[in-house]
Design a protein around this motif. Structure first.
Motif, PDB file in Angstrom:
ATOM      1  N   ASP A  30      34.018 -16.269   7.086  1.00  0.00           N
ATOM      2  CA  ASP A  30      34.924 -16.670   8.165  1.00  0.00           C
ATOM      3  C   ASP A  30      34.744 -15.826   9.420  1.00  0.00           C
ATOM      4  N   GLN A  31      33.573 -15.242   9.619  1.00  0.00           N
ATOM      5  CA  GLN A  31      33.342 -14.499  10.847  1.00  0.00           C
ATOM      6  C   GLN A  31      33.438 -15.444  12.047  1.00  0.00           C
ATOM      7  N   ASN A  32      33.977 -14.938  13.159  1.00  0.00           N
ATOM      8  CA  ASN A  32      33.957 -15.747  14.365  1.00  0.00           C
ATOM      9  C   ASN A  32      32.558 -15.701  14.992  1.00  0.00           C
ATOM     10  N   VAL A  33      32.346 -16.529  15.985  1.00  0.00           N
ATOM     11  CA  VAL A  33      31.020 -16.656  16.590  1.00  0.00           C
ATOM     12  C   VAL A  33      30.551 -15.337  17.182  1.00  0.00           C
ATOM     13  N   ASN A  34      31.442 -14.604  17.832  1.00  0.00           N
ATOM     14  CA  ASN A  34      31.054 -13.325  18.422  1.00  0.00           C
ATOM     15  C   ASN A  34      30.585 -12.340  17.353  1.00  0.00           C
ATOM     16  N   SER A  35      31.270 -12.314  16.220  1.00  0.00           N
ATOM     17  CA  SER A  35      30.885 -11.399  15.139  1.00  0.00           C
ATOM     18  C   SER A  35      29.500 -11.743  14.598  1.00  0.00           C
TER      19      SER A  35
ATOM     20  N   LEU B  88      27.146 -18.430   9.624  1.00  0.00           N
ATOM     21  CA  LEU B  88      28.237 -19.277  10.107  1.00  0.00           C
ATOM     22  C   LEU B  88      28.911 -20.032   8.959  1.00  0.00           C
TER      23      LEU B  88
ATOM     24  N   SER C 220      29.986 -23.202  16.795  1.00  0.00           N
ATOM     25  CA  SER C 220      31.234 -23.747  16.250  1.00  0.00           C
ATOM     26  C   SER C 220      31.071 -25.211  15.850  1.00  0.00           C
TER      27      SER C 220
ATOM     28  N   THR D  30      25.392 -18.317  21.916  1.00  0.00           N
ATOM     29  CA  THR D  30      25.778 -19.725  21.876  1.00  0.00           C
ATOM     30  C   THR D  30      24.788 -20.591  22.636  1.00  0.00           C
TER      31      THR D  30
ATOM     32  N   ARG E   1      29.095 -25.364  12.598  1.00  0.00           N
ATOM     33  CA  ARG E   1      29.889 -24.997  11.431  1.00  0.00           C
ATOM     34  C   ARG E   1      30.864 -26.125  11.078  1.00  0.00           C
ATOM     35  N   ASP E   2      31.516 -26.691  12.069  1.00  0.00           N
ATOM     36  CA  ASP E   2      32.481 -27.752  11.810  1.00  0.00           C
ATOM     37  C   ASP E   2      31.793 -28.998  11.245  1.00  0.00           C
TER      38      ASP E   2
ATOM     39  N   GLY F  80      28.167 -12.956  22.933  1.00  0.00           N
ATOM     40  CA  GLY F  80      28.410 -14.160  22.158  1.00  0.00           C
ATOM     41  C   GLY F  80      28.069 -15.419  22.940  1.00  0.00           C
TER      42      GLY F  80
END
Length: 308
Positions: free
Chosen positions: A267-272, A263, A298, A286, A301-302, A282
């Motif tokens: 820059d992969q999204n959560v699903n990836s 993460l 998310s 989560t 990561r943030d 995904g």
């Protein structure tokens, strides 16, 4: 190994098959077999036949040579071997030569239902280990086990069906199982010196799993255990001895740590990230991640990026 499978639902069935008179108690019995008697005994079963029973089986044998087959795998055994099997597990032997007396305890689950010994037996993970994980006792430990078998022999052979008899037998069983647990806990310290840190070895096979090519799947405890050449129960007990966590908990923590790295690394999204870890969903990833960390992927990561 022979494909023939012979199952003995009751202890008396096994006694009859080996040419022994029926045990004094149908639900709990002990056997004492000398090496010379075992060598002279005519073959009762086809070579390599797989045997199983509807009862617990605990045996102390000083095996000089030969092989013991557990399931579909075969292992060499050495002297002073304490073997434990739960009901319906299978075992076969091939050209086994023993020295000294062999001691055997057979215990049907009905004898201990509702008693504290039933809970104790469920906690004895070694009844679900593989033969290559059997315990090789020291001389003093063997003597301890022999003395406990002698106490059980005396009570069972006297056939005293008075109100105290079952309590005495259960007390002897409790002491025997507690000693066995002590011996098996001791083995983790000794085998760690020989085979290394189990947590490190587990991480190694997990690294290999995630560095492989092709469609990624979540790690399977049975597969990982096979790669480490131990049973899932043994691996879990060894890890709990080292880390305080079960094998499944250690695997899940590894996946969460890897997820955290993924993460933050790109820059992969959560699903990836979820799919690269082997999750098919995904959303499910989560939920698991939030349960372990208190944050969604998310949010995690943030929160980390906001600190840098």
């Amino acid at each position: 190994m022979s494909d023939k499978h012979i199952h003995f639902e009751h202890i008396s069935d096994y006694f009859a098959a080996i040419g022994r008179v029926a045990p004094s108690h149908p639900l709990v019995s002990t056997l004492k077999v000398s090496a010379s008697e075992l060598a002279a005994r005519p073959r009762r079963f086809p070579e390599g036949a797989r045997l199983s029973g509807g009862f617990y089986y605990l045996s102390l044998k000083q095996i000089v040579s030969g092989q013991v087959h557990y399931g579909r795998t075969e292992y060499d055994c050495q002297t002073g071997t304490l073997l434990a099997m739960a009901p319906r597990q299978t075992m076969a032997t091939s050209d086994v030569v023993t020295r000294s007396d062999s001691r055997v305890l057979m215990l049907h689950p009905d004898y201990i239902r509702g008693h504290a010994v039933e809970t104790l037996l469920n906690d004895c993970g070694f009844f679900h280990y593989q033969v290559n994980e059997a315990l090789h006792l020291s001389e003093s430990e063997q003597q301890t086990v022999h003395h406990l078998f002698d106490a059980l022999d005396e009570e069972l052979m006297n056939s005293r069906y008075d109100p105290s008899s079952r309590d005495i037998v259960l007390s002897h069983l409790t002491v025997l199982l507690h000693y066995c647990q002590r011996f098996y806990r001791r083995q983790f310290l000794q085998r760690r010196e020989m085979v290394g840190d189990w947590h490190t070895r587990l991480q190694g096979v997990l690294d290999t799993h995630y560095n492989g090519d092709g469609l990624m799947t979540l790690p399977d405890l049975n597969v990982l255990s096979q790669q480490l050449r131990v049973s899932p129960r043994y691996l879990s007990d060894a890890l709990k001895s080292e880390t305080g966590s079960s094998a499944k908990a250690c695997i899940q923590q590894y996946i969460i740590d890897k997820a955290k790295s993924l993460l933050l690394a790109d820059d992969q999204n959560v699903n990836s990230v979820a799919y690269s870890l082997g999750y098919e969903s995904g959303n499910y990833f989560t939920r698991v991640f939030k349960k372990k960390t208190g944050l969604t992927p998310s949010q995690y990561r943030d929160s980390l990026r906001s600190r840098h």
